[in-house]
Each structure stands twice: as C-alpha cells, then as structure tokens.
Scaffold this active site. Structure first.
Site, short mmCIF file in Angstrom:
data_model
loop_
_atom_site.label_atom_id
_atom_site.label_comp_id
_atom_site.label_asym_id
_atom_site.label_seq_id
_atom_site.Cartn_x
_atom_site.Cartn_y
_atom_site.Cartn_z
N GLY A 12 -33.29 29.51 -22.83
CA GLY A 12 -33.12 29.68 -24.27
C GLY A 12 -31.90 30.48 -24.69
N ASN A 14 -28.89 29.33 -25.45
CA ASN A 14 -28.25 28.67 -26.60
C ASN A 14 -29.05 28.91 -27.88
OD1 ASN A 14 -25.72 27.07 -26.09
ND2 ASN A 14 -26.95 26.45 -24.33
N ARG A 61 -44.60 9.00 -22.38
CA ARG A 61 -43.55 9.58 -23.22
C ARG A 61 -43.82 9.35 -24.70
NH1 ARG A 61 -38.84 11.22 -20.33
NH2 ARG A 61 -39.01 10.57 -18.17
N ASN A 103 -27.70 17.71 -29.92
CA ASN A 103 -27.89 18.23 -28.56
C ASN A 103 -26.62 18.89 -28.08
OD1 ASN A 103 -29.06 18.46 -25.86
ND2 ASN A 103 -27.69 16.80 -25.26
N HIS A 105 -24.62 19.44 -24.51
CA HIS A 105 -24.62 18.91 -23.15
C HIS A 105 -23.52 19.59 -22.34
CE1 HIS A 105 -25.25 16.00 -19.95
NE2 HIS A 105 -23.93 15.95 -19.86
N THR A 137 -28.74 9.87 -29.99
CA THR A 137 -29.11 8.47 -30.25
C THR A 137 -29.96 8.01 -29.07
OG1 THR A 137 -27.17 7.61 -29.12
CG2 THR A 137 -26.94 8.04 -31.48
N1 NHR Z 1 -33.02 11.71 -25.63
C1 NHR Z 1 -32.30 10.68 -26.09
N2 NHR Z 1 -32.97 9.59 -26.48
N3 NHR Z 1 -30.95 10.69 -26.19
C2 NHR Z 1 -30.27 11.79 -25.78
O1 NHR Z 1 -28.95 11.79 -25.90
C3 NHR Z 1 -30.98 12.91 -25.26
C4 NHR Z 1 -32.38 12.83 -25.20
C5 NHR Z 1 -33.14 13.88 -24.68
C6 NHR Z 1 -32.50 15.00 -24.17
C7 NHR Z 1 -30.45 16.22 -23.51
C8 NHR Z 1 -29.80 15.70 -22.20
C9 NHR Z 1 -28.68 16.61 -21.71
O2 NHR Z 1 -27.99 17.26 -22.50
C10 NHR Z 1 -31.10 15.07 -24.19
C11 NHR Z 1 -30.33 14.04 -24.75
C12 NHR Z 1 -32.84 15.55 -19.96
C13 NHR Z 1 -32.52 14.49 -19.11
C14 NHR Z 1 -33.50 14.05 -18.05
O3 NHR Z 1 -33.15 13.25 -17.19
C15 NHR Z 1 -31.30 13.85 -19.28
C16 NHR Z 1 -30.44 14.26 -20.28
C17 NHR Z 1 -30.78 15.30 -21.14
C18 NHR Z 1 -31.98 15.95 -20.96
N4 NHR Z 1 -34.77 14.52 -18.07
C19 NHR Z 1 -35.85 14.16 -17.15
C20 NHR Z 1 -36.84 13.19 -17.82
O4 NHR Z 1 -37.47 12.43 -17.05
C21 NHR Z 1 -36.64 15.38 -16.74
C22 NHR Z 1 -35.82 16.43 -16.05
C23 NHR Z 1 -36.51 17.78 -15.94
O5 NHR Z 1 -37.62 17.97 -16.49
O6 NHR Z 1 -35.90 18.68 -15.34
O7 NHR Z 1 -37.02 13.22 -19.05
O8 NHR Z 1 -28.41 16.64 -20.49
C1 GAR Z 2 -27.30 24.69 -21.03
O1 GAR Z 2 -26.18 24.74 -20.17
C2 GAR Z 2 -27.38 23.32 -21.70
O2 GAR Z 2 -26.12 22.77 -22.01
C3 GAR Z 2 -28.03 22.52 -20.62
O3 GAR Z 2 -28.96 23.37 -19.99
C4 GAR Z 2 -28.60 24.73 -20.23
C5 GAR Z 2 -29.71 25.38 -21.02
O4 GAR Z 2 -29.51 26.76 -21.08
N1 GAR Z 2 -28.68 21.39 -21.16
C6 GAR Z 2 -29.00 20.37 -20.44
O5 GAR Z 2 -28.69 20.25 -19.28
C7 GAR Z 2 -29.83 19.33 -21.18
N2 GAR Z 2 -30.26 18.37 -20.24
P1 GAR Z 2 -30.27 27.64 -22.16
O6 GAR Z 2 -31.76 27.28 -22.05
O7 GAR Z 2 -30.01 29.04 -21.73
O8 GAR Z 2 -29.70 27.30 -23.49
#
Ligand code: NHR
Ligand code: GAR
Length: 212
Positions: A12, A14, A61, A103, A105, A137
């Site tokens: 947390g 961010n 989901r 988000n 990233h 999206t």
């Molecule tokens: N959802 C959508 N539809 N579109 C995006 O652009 C999203 C989203 C949900 C989350 C954050 C993203 C990142 O910044 C985000 C963007 C989780 C995964 C993932 O693979 C990928 C990208 C992001 C967040 N999650 C696994 C899953 O099965 C679980 C991984 C875990 O729990 O550690 O959901 O990177």
């Molecule tokens: C941050 O680096 C964020 O960009 C990344 O995880 C970290 C969270 O840190 N997000 C992702 O990888 C989303 N898939 P925080 O909990 O301290 O903000």
C-alpha cells in the site's frame, strides 16, 4: 469534491502516497482482496474506511468482481484507483467503471505488461525503465496512458534496487494523475489517447548511460 475508492492487495505504499498528497478529493474507502494487506493498517491510521473482499471466498472471477463492485459502489466513487491491486478484472467490471478506473504499472508500457516487470527489464538489458499510469480497459495493461516516468537502469542493479528507483517515481506520478482527474484536466481523445487540458511539456531527455 469527487469521491475516490482505492483498491490494494498488499503493502500500500502508492495508496499511502495518495493519502498524503492532500488531493482535492474525498478518499472514501480503501478495499483489499487480501485480509492481511499491510496497506489496510495504514488506511485505518488515516481514518479511512476499509473493507476486505477476499477473492478466495468466490467461486470464479465474475462473482468476485460482482461482490467487489457492490462494495465499491456503496461509496459512490467518481474515480476507482488500483494501487498494487493484483487481480485481473473481468470485462463487465471494467465496462461498469469505464473512464473512471485507473492503474499504476511498474514499467514503461506497452513494454513489460503483466508481472515480474523489473526482472524482465534487467534480463533484456534495457537502459531505461519506469512506470505508467493508465486507464484500465479489458485489454490488460493496454488502456490509454495518462503519465509515465522514466528512470535509468544501473549496471549493478538488482530487481530490488531497480524496483525501489521506479517506486519513488510511482509515488510522484500517481498523485499527479489523480489530481488531474479530480480537477477535470484529463480528456479522452480519439484512438484511446489521453489529452491534458493544461498541457505541460518537459524539456529534458533521460539518456542512460549518460553522455560523456
Ligand atoms: N484488469 C483489467 N481488465 N485490465 C487491466 O489493465 C488491469 C486489470 C487488473 C489489474 C494491474 C496489473 C498491473 O499493473 C491490473 C490491470 C495483476 C495481474 C495478474 O496476472 C496482471 C496485471 C496486473 C495485475 N494477476 C493474477 C491473476 O490471476 C494474480 C497474481 C497474484 O495474485 O499475485 O489475476 O500489473
Ligand atoms: C507497485 O510497484 C505497483 O506498480 C505494482 O506493485 C507495487 C505495489 O506496491 N503493481 C503491480 O505490479 C500491479 N500488478 P504498493 O502496494 O506499495 O503500492
């Protein structure tokens, strides 16, 4: 003032940067999909409402996202902010919050979408890495880009040192992006491009390694 709901999964930091940025908005709630997310304690210490919707309690989901949306909507959010939120969201959820879901990233998108961005950047030997704030999206990590920060990759970087350098910039650009949204300074243009009404342009290039 606009209402904001922040979704987290862990540390947390961010979210904390947003809470401490004195943004012109009402941070109505922080919601986590994990009961043990450290960020929940930080939010509570700031007197912010918290809730947990545990993804493990739901069969799929779709039902998790429906429960999550129901909780979020109790707070009448104008903006929903993913801050280290780790569950991929279904197209129905994303559509429900179209234009108000963002988000952060940890890469310079469209490079390194998905997970383990810093390890992959190091593996490829890129000299510049960074972070991106974008609208969410259905196309994972490919929504319209609002703001990015670039950092140099050092010769002796590890995943940890690189992540820390990127995270410092995350804590600068995320409050800025939310501030623009709170003050209606962002417009969604054609071809999914974000237009800033009060356009600022930086005048410097980041060259890495530096010139001699
Ligand atoms: N959802 C959508 N539809 N579109 C995006 O652009 C999203 C989203 C949900 C989350 C954050 C993203 C990142 O910044 C985000 C963007 C989780 C995964 C993932 O693979 C990928 C990208 C992001 C967040 N999650 C696994 C899953 O099965 C679980 C991984 C875990 O729990 O550690 O959901 O990177
Ligand atoms: C941050 O680096 C964020 O960009 C990344 O995880 C970290 C969270 O840190 N997000 C992702 O990888 C989303 N898939 P925080 O909990 O301290 O903000």
């Amino acid at each position: 003032m606009k209402n904001i709901v922040i979704l987290i999964s862990g540390r947390g930091s961010n979210m904390q940067a947003l809470l401490e940025a004195r943004l012109p908005c009402n941070i109505a709630a922080v919601i986590s999909n994990r009961a043990d997310a450290e960020g929940l304690n930080i939010a509570q210490a700031h007197g912010i409402h918290t809730a947990v919707i545990a993804h493990r309690d739901y069969a799929d989901r779709g039902s998790f996202d429906a429960a999550l949306a129901k909780t979020i909507d109790r707070y009448n959010p104008d903006i929903v902010v993913l801050a280290g939120f780790m569950r991929i969201l279904t197209p129905g959820f994303v559509e429900h919050y179209r234009g108000r879901l963002i988000n952060i990233h940890p890469s310079l998108l469209p490079a390194y979408s998905g997970l383990d961005t810093h390890a992959r950047a190091l593996h490829d030997g890129v000299k510049i890495h960074g972070c991106t704030v974008h609208f969410v999206t259905a196309d994972l990590d490919h929504g319209p880009i609002i703001i990015q920060a670039a950092v140099p990759v050092a010769r002796d970087d590890t995943e940890q040192t690189l992540a820390a350098r990127v995270l410092r910039e995350e804590h600068r650009i995320y409050p800025q992006a939310v501030r623009w949204l709170c003050t209606d300074q962002i417009e969604l243009g054609g071809q999914g491009r974000v237009i800033l009404k009060c356009r600022k342009q930086i005048g410097t290039a980041l060259i890495s390694p530096g010139l001699e």
